[in-house]
Each structure stands twice: as structure tokens, then as C-alpha cells.
Design a protein around this motif. Sequence first.
Motif, PDB file in Angstrom:
ATOM      1  N   LEU A 663       0.424  -1.493   0.274  1.00 49.37           N
ATOM      2  CA  LEU A 663       0.384   0.187  -0.627  1.00 49.37           C
ATOM      3  C   LEU A 663       0.287   1.247   0.204  1.00 49.37           C
ATOM      4  CD1 LEU A 663      -2.345  -0.992   2.900  1.00 49.37           C
ATOM      5  CD2 LEU A 663      -3.535  -0.876  -0.276  1.00 49.37           C
ATOM      6  N   LEU A 664       2.372   1.211   0.290  1.00 48.80           N
ATOM      7  CA  LEU A 664       3.477   2.472   0.531  1.00 48.80           C
ATOM      8  C   LEU A 664       4.522   1.964  -0.709  1.00 48.80           C
ATOM      9  CD1 LEU A 664       4.059   3.566   3.956  1.00 48.80           C
ATOM     10  CD2 LEU A 664       2.213   4.663   1.958  1.00 48.80           C
ATOM     11  N   ARG A 665       4.825   2.742  -0.926  1.00 49.33           N
ATOM     12  CA  ARG A 665       5.735   2.065  -2.230  1.00 49.33           C
ATOM     13  C   ARG A 665       6.883   2.017  -1.792  1.00 49.33           C
ATOM     14  NH1 ARG A 665       3.444   7.027  -5.682  1.00 49.33           N
ATOM     15  NH2 ARG A 665       3.654   7.488  -3.637  1.00 49.33           N
ATOM     16  N   ASP A 666       8.329   1.342  -1.765  1.00 49.95           N
ATOM     17  CA  ASP A 666       9.325   1.534  -1.620  1.00 49.95           C
ATOM     18  C   ASP A 666      10.500   2.875  -1.031  1.00 49.95           C
ATOM     19  OD1 ASP A 666       9.008  -0.979  -1.205  1.00 49.95           O
ATOM     20  OD2 ASP A 666       9.750  -1.837  -2.497  1.00 49.95           O
ATOM     21  N   THR A 667       9.497   2.890  -1.823  1.00 48.12           N
ATOM     22  CA  THR A 667      10.349   5.386  -2.064  1.00 48.12           C
ATOM     23  C   THR A 667       9.971   5.343  -1.500  1.00 48.12           C
ATOM     24  OG1 THR A 667       9.091   5.298  -3.561  1.00 48.12           O
ATOM     25  CG2 THR A 667      11.811   4.252  -4.249  1.00 48.12           C
ATOM     26  N   ASP A 668       8.706   5.129  -0.284  1.00 43.20           N
ATOM     27  CA  ASP A 668       8.038   6.232   0.294  1.00 43.20           C
ATOM     28  C   ASP A 668       8.758   6.178   1.729  1.00 43.20           C
ATOM     29  OD1 ASP A 668       6.288   6.687  -1.569  1.00 43.20           O
ATOM     30  OD2 ASP A 668       4.839   5.318  -0.582  1.00 43.20           O
ATOM     31  N   LEU A 669       8.494   7.840   2.520  1.00 40.33           N
ATOM     32  CA  LEU A 669       9.527   7.746   4.002  1.00 40.33           C
ATOM     33  C   LEU A 669       8.799   7.589   5.253  1.00 40.33           C
ATOM     34  CD1 LEU A 669      11.625  11.241   2.845  1.00 40.33           C
ATOM     35  CD2 LEU A 669      12.351   8.562   2.317  1.00 40.33           C
ATOM     36  N   VAL A 670       9.062   6.795   6.139  1.00 41.31           N
ATOM     37  CA  VAL A 670       8.428   6.656   6.546  1.00 41.31           C
ATOM     38  C   VAL A 670       9.473   7.980   7.878  1.00 41.31           C
ATOM     39  CG1 VAL A 670       7.868   5.624   9.258  1.00 41.31           C
ATOM     40  CG2 VAL A 670       8.556   5.006   6.521  1.00 41.31           C
ATOM     41  N   VAL A 671       8.124   8.642   8.966  1.00 40.57           N
ATOM     42  CA  VAL A 671       8.879   9.443   9.695  1.00 40.57           C
ATOM     43  C   VAL A 671       8.128   9.187  11.444  1.00 40.57           C
ATOM     44  CG1 VAL A 671       8.329  11.865  10.447  1.00 40.57           C
ATOM     45  CG2 VAL A 671       8.931  11.208   7.905  1.00 40.57           C
ATOM     46  N   PHE A 672       9.192   8.925  12.342  1.00 43.39           N
ATOM     47  CA  PHE A 672       8.795   8.857  13.395  1.00 43.39           C
ATOM     48  C   PHE A 672       8.026  10.340  14.363  1.00 43.39           C
ATOM     49  CE2 PHE A 672      10.850   5.189  11.913  1.00 43.39           C
ATOM     50  CZ  PHE A 672      10.446   4.206  13.313  1.00 43.39           C
ATOM     51  N   ASN A 673       8.302  10.985  14.188  1.00 41.28           N
ATOM     52  CA  ASN A 673       7.892  11.875  15.042  1.00 41.28           C
ATOM     53  C   ASN A 673       6.854  12.985  14.278  1.00 41.28           C
ATOM     54  OD1 ASN A 673       7.683  14.579  16.451  1.00 41.28           O
ATOM     55  ND2 ASN A 673       9.068  15.002  17.927  1.00 41.28           N
ATOM     56  N   ALA A 674       5.920  12.270  14.756  1.00 43.92           N
ATOM     57  CA  ALA A 674       4.271  13.289  13.338  1.00 43.92           C
ATOM     58  C   ALA A 674       4.626  15.095  13.929  1.00 43.92           C
ATOM     59  CB  ALA A 674       3.057  12.954  14.929  1.00 43.92           C
ATOM     60  N   PHE A 675       5.060  15.535  14.957  1.00 42.20           N
ATOM     61  CA  PHE A 675       5.152  16.665  14.354  1.00 42.20           C
ATOM     62  C   PHE A 675       6.463  17.307  13.934  1.00 42.20           C
ATOM     63  CE2 PHE A 675       3.736  15.469  18.799  1.00 42.20           C
ATOM     64  CZ  PHE A 675       2.469  16.190  18.692  1.00 42.20           C
ATOM     65  N   GLU A 676       7.315  16.458  12.715  1.00 38.61           N
ATOM     66  CA  GLU A 676       8.175  16.907  12.117  1.00 38.61           C
ATOM     67  C   GLU A 676       7.744  16.245  10.737  1.00 38.61           C
ATOM     68  OE1 GLU A 676      12.163  16.319  14.668  1.00 38.61           O
ATOM     69  OE2 GLU A 676      12.182  14.942  13.074  1.00 38.61           O
ATOM     70  N   GLN A 677       6.289  15.680  11.075  1.00 36.89           N
ATOM     71  CA  GLN A 677       5.792  15.533   9.533  1.00 36.89           C
ATOM     72  C   GLN A 677       6.128  16.412   8.388  1.00 36.89           C
ATOM     73  OE1 GLN A 677       2.322  13.583   9.295  1.00 36.89           O
ATOM     74  NE2 GLN A 677       3.119  11.658   7.886  1.00 36.89           N
ATOM     75  N   LEU A 678       5.551  17.401   8.737  1.00 34.84           N
ATOM     76  CA  LEU A 678       4.687  18.148   7.727  1.00 34.84           C
ATOM     77  C   LEU A 678       6.144  18.895   6.914  1.00 34.84           C
ATOM     78  CD1 LEU A 678       3.207  20.267   5.810  1.00 34.84           C
ATOM     79  CD2 LEU A 678       3.155  22.243   8.090  1.00 34.84           C
ATOM     80  N   TYR A 679       7.143  19.653   8.210  1.00 38.28           N
ATOM     81  CA  TYR A 679       8.451  19.614   7.905  1.00 38.28           C
ATOM     82  C   TYR A 679       9.407  18.606   6.153  1.00 38.28           C
ATOM     83  CZ  TYR A 679      14.370  20.835   7.840  1.00 38.28           C
ATOM     84  OH  TYR A 679      15.229  21.426   7.259  1.00 38.28           O
ATOM     85  N   VAL A 680       8.927  17.421   6.806  1.00 40.01           N
ATOM     86  CA  VAL A 680      10.016  16.102   5.979  1.00 40.01           C
ATOM     87  C   VAL A 680       9.453  16.645   4.713  1.00 40.01           C
ATOM     88  CG1 VAL A 680      10.669  14.530   5.478  1.00 40.01           C
ATOM     89  CG2 VAL A 680      10.635  15.051   7.847  1.00 40.01           C
TER      90      VAL A 680
END
Length: 790
Positions: A663-680
Motif C-alpha cells: 500500500l506504500l511504495r519502497d521509496t516512500d518515507l517513514v517519519v517517527f515524530n508526527a510533529f516533524e512530518q509537515l517539515y519533511v
Amino acid sequence: MSNTLMVRKAAVLGAGVMGAQIAAHLTNAGVETVLFDLPAKEGNPDGVVLKAIANLAKLSPAPLASKSYAAAIIPANYETGLDKLKDCDLIIEAIAERMDWKQDLYKKIAPAVADHAVLASNTSGLGINKLAEVLPEQLRHRFCGVHFFNPPRYMHLAELIPAKTTDSAVLEGLETFLTTTLGKGVVYARDTPNFIGNRIGVFSILATAHHTAESGLGFDEVDALTGPLVGRPKSATYRTSDVVGLDTMAHVIKTMADTLPDDPWHPYFKSPKWLEALIAKGALGQKSGAGVFRKVGKDIMVLDLDKQDYRPADRGAAPEVIEILKNRNPVEKFAQLRASEHPQAQFLWAVFRDLFHYSAYHLSDIAETARDVDLAIRWGYGWSLGPFETWQAAGWKQVAQWIADDIVAGKSMSSAPLPDWVFDGREGVHAAEGSYSPAKNAKLPRSSLPVYQRQRFPDALLGESFAQGETVYENDGVRLWTDGDGVAVVSFKTKMNTVSDAVLDGLQEAVSIAEQKFKGLVIWQPKEPFSAGADLAGALAALQAGKIAEFEAMVANFQATSQRIKYSLVPVVAAVRGLALGGGCEFQMHSSRTVAGLESYIGLVEAGVGLLPAGGGLKEIAVRASQAAGASGDIFSELKRSFETVAMAKVSASAVEAKELGLLRDTDLVVFNAFEQLYVAKQQVLAMAESGYRPPMPARQIRVAGDVGIATFKMMLVNMLEGAFISPYDYEIATRIATVVCGGEVDRNSVVDEEWLLKLERRHFVELAQQEKTQARIAHMLKTGKPLRN
């Protein structure tokens, strides 16, 4: 020394429940981790650790983001494995809460610790300075406490406790690592017993237990009052104690009694008689099958102290008290609670009063600012507001006066006076410029550490607000805004961020505006979920009114929106966290890239309501299978995993699992801190835009599995039907899903285009939607929130 902590490899000492789960979460974050424990008495010397690693797969909620990660944890023991410590950059000690055992272990490992490595104790309340005394001089400045909350993958709080000797650069490096790499919310605590979270949180539980006894309320009544009605988790007070373990609760209470002899509330630091009696009987809560509550068949029973036995847990909050608690105005609410004669209302006032009293009295010894206390309780205990925020919202001066009156009248648990700063004319402790620090007698702003500049909207406290950006476009469904950094952000305005007609039209407009005026677009929601999918209530109304043409037009518009996202001339990045179901999942499948929070629960769940994905999701699965198989590969084997995922309406339990489910591609990123997600997500847009982004070419050469593929899937389904794993209607839905992903009844390896697949999706979707059984499934889901298996 720079404040960058480079963690290539970490070690966790102690493979108990907490240690093993900390090792699991480090592994989730891509940190190579060695897990230590005592050597096994017989067999493999690493046996104790191997057993703990195997046990991780059985725990719920799952500590590992993917079961496959267990194999990455390196087992070791203190006798033969100390060499493995030499190349570790971070060592977290998590053995049993005994000062002598911890100190003995430090002496043993010290010679093997690298000169740059940071050593941290995950103690829940032992003295950090006392622990540091046994360390060699050169290690003391690299030692501190770091207290994770259980379960460490899911609880946002990590308390950082410096010793007197800890180097500030070490603390900043660790704070940055905990925030970005492990996704935590860091709060600095002073070296006092139980630190901040458990000091205030356990006091709140003790005060609740005291007032439960005083008021004669039942445990089930108290849980009804101290859960969501007052902005706290469903497990409230006693259910939480059962989950934590009554023996663990008793241990923490005993720690408070032993280590806080001068606390004015000391007489209350003892386990109630009923708690000791339950522990003596081995009724330790959830892990032993009985505690304050126990399940008998399907019924929940609760301990009744008068009867000395369990009774059905059927007592709730009184209607007149619920009425008070529903009041949106906290000032009126607290005035009504205090004035009410109802025993439940008096109980609640007393619990809040003593919590406020205790928090204010101890603020200066346990924390630097009131912010640290409120965030620790929110992040560690799941309250929507911390104690100081609650007090401030209820009217600081008036509540302070009431507490003082109750102290004089002998009603409060302790006669200790409130500190003077409470009455210095203030209206509260939080304001836009910062939160109050008794030590500095000033409001201190949030940390200026660079890691926090990645958080555009940190978890806001009462009195804090963050500029909402400049609105570029808005309709009933979405708001498009920008910070002036060249990136547009679109957020949904619907309940649960469901997809309505206004959201579809708004998204298409947002893409058009982004193409003309911005470097790219981020789809991001200020609050979870990302999107719970299509607006089912609206869809059902159209169907039941017989407006089939209108319904078909909505499906076509859904597909058009997905395609608009996919073929946008500027990159569109989906920033997903929480639920991304149905249409929410399909939008991110069509984006240039997804930046998913670790806790992303993604799924194409339409089969559960008698439908199939028709926002381009099945088309995209067929396209990806064709691309993965290349010119000559086996398309069917590429489809198999995704077909099962959709037909069984599976939802990923993490972003990592969403990749495994396709459901996600291998190239998609995983971010651990929800508050940093918009920045990334914004950084991804900028990187793609600056590298000369072009959308993919329209997919016109999609090789499909065809009739042979459909027949093979049907064989699998017949077996499931005969084994009664699926109902005949499930079989029909799954057959249609197979038909679409295989490109319809065409020859195997036929070549089709996207339009062909979209048409197939639409046809089967609209046909299913008109079936009685599908409409019954939709209605049942809307009414109960659970799928109907008809």
C-alpha cells in the motif's frame, strides 16, 4: 564537544518487558541494536535474550513495526558479550529497579564502554546522581536518566534527567536523537523520585483512590467519571491500573513512601487495603485475568468492596453530572462541580482540587516550568490537558481561592499552604511568551534547540497559538495555505477528514493553483486521521434515493481527482498519519511520494462495506504489478499480495507494514515524530521541484493477468468459501476485485490503458452499490462502526 549524537549502534541492558521493547523501537528506527541480559543457566548462553526477542512477536500492541525486524536485534550476555559494547554509541540500561543491581552492572560494563558513548538509565524513579556515583570519572559527564513510558513504541513521552555531572552537549545530542530518530516528546525532569510523569500521575491515582473510599462510589462509577468525560483515556483510573499491573502500581506507591518521607502528602502514599488483598490473591490485573475488573464470558465484572465480591460493572456517571461535564465553558463547569450536592460532582471537585494543590506545591522541586509538568502528563498519561492547563482554563484566581478555602476548612488531603506565586495576581502559568518557572520567577519560552525548528505546529499548550499560514484558497471541503516558502499545503475540513464532493473539487482546484503558483503541494491534516475514506453517509443517501447517475458522477469525480494528483506538473506529497482508509489511501497511492508517520494505519477497506476501491486504487495495483513484472515477468505473482490485502480489507499496523502489504511504495518515507512530518513532506517537495520534477508518462502499456488470473484467484476464493472463512457475498465482492486488478475478461498478458481499468473499477463499484446487501453493510458500518458479514 558538538551536540550531535551519532548513533550507528546502540545497546540495551536488560531484556525484560521494558528493555526488549526499547530495543524493538530502536530497531524500528533503523538503529542496529544489541540486547543484553544474564547468561542462561543452560544451553545457549544468550538464551534469555533469544526468548525475550521471540516474545516480542506475541505482545499487543506490537512493539515491532514489522515482525521481520526481530531478526535484526543482536542477542548478547554480560559474561561472554561485553566486547559487543565497545562499538556502541548509546547504551540504555533497563534492568530491575534496584540501586545495588544497577550500580554493580555499571562497574562491570564501564571498562567496555567507548570513550564517546552515552550511558543512560531507563529508571522510572531511582536517583540519577546516586547511580552516577559508581561510574569512573571519564564516564560521568556522559551519563543521565532517560525514562521511556510503556509501551515505548507508542507513548510519546521520554523524560530526560540530568545528573549534576552530565555535560549539556550530551543532553542536547540525546534530546535531538530521541525527538527525530525515535519520535519522542522530551521533557527535562529534576532528579527527584518518580520524576515528573509518575510523581504527578501516580499522585492523581492515589488521590482518586482516597476520594473513592471517602465518597463510597464504585470503581466502575469512578472510571465512568475519570475517562473521556474529563478528557482522559477510556481506561480512566482503575482500568489503567489493571493494565499497568496492580503489583507494579503497589511498587511505585511503595517507592514514593520510601523515598519521599518529607512530602506533606506522605500519609497517603500507601496501597489501599483492597489493593493489597488483590495482590495477595494473585489478582494482578489484566495479565492475570482479574484485578479491579474481571471478564466473565462477555460480561465485565467489577470488585464491590461492600460485598467483598465481583458484581456486574453497570454503574455510570449520573445524568446531572454528565450535564455539568458537557459544559464547554470550563469556568462555569468548575463552579457547578464545586456547588453541586451530588456525590459524584463533589468527588470530581475534590480530585481536581488535590491534584492542583499537589502540582503547584511541588512544581519548583520537580521541574523547571509548568510546561514540563503539563506535557509530561499529556504525553505520558494521555490526558487532553495537563493539571496546570486545566486549572488555568477554569479561572486561575477563583480556583486558587477555592483551594485555599478548602485547605483552611480542613477539606483538602493536606494542610500544606499553596506557594506564594499562585497568588501574585497572575491569571495562569502559560502565555504566548512561555510558561512559568518558579526558580527563575519568569515565563520561559520553548527550547530553541535546532531540532524544534522542524516542528511547524508543536503540541500547543493552553495560551499558545501558532500562525496558521496564509490562506490561498478555501471551500467547504478544504483549505489551501502557504508559509511563503514556495510550497502549498492543502488540509481537509470534514469530520474525520472524509472525502466529500467539496473535498474532491477542492483538491482538483488546489492542484491547479499549485501548478501555477507553487513549487509543489503537500496534502496534510493538522490532526489525525489523514482520512477515514469516502463520505459513506452521503453516498448511502444518494443510493437510497435512487440517484444512480449522481452516484456514478461522484465515483468518476473521485477517479479524476486521483488522476489529477498523479499527473500534476508539480510534485504532490501526501503526509499520512493515523488512519488512511479507502479514498485516503488511494490519494496517497497517486501522490509523487508519501511521507508516512510510523503510526499510519493504511488500508483499502471498501470490501468491509460491500464495495471495492474505485478511486483508482485497483487501477494503481494493476499498473504497479505490470511495472514490477517488466516485459516478461509473472504478473499474477506480483498481484497476489495486493489482492489479498484488498479482498480481506487488511489495514497496516504501521507504515513499515503498509510497505509490506504493497500500500506504500519502497521509496516512500517513514517519519517517527508526527510533529516533524509537515517539515519533511515540504523538504521532499522542494527537493523534487529543484531536481526538475516531471510527472510520470500516462500508463498506456499495462500488461494484465486477464482471464487466467481471475480464474486462479477464484480457485483461492472457493477454498476460503468452502472452509467458511468468507461468506458467499464476500466471495462475490472479492471476485469483482480480482476481475478489476486482472484487467477484466481479456486474454492473459493483454495490454490495456488506465482508462480501461478505471472504467472497470467504476462499473463494478456502481453495480455493487446497488445491491441490497451492500447497502445493509454501509448502514451497519455507519450505525455501529463495525463491519457486517452478511
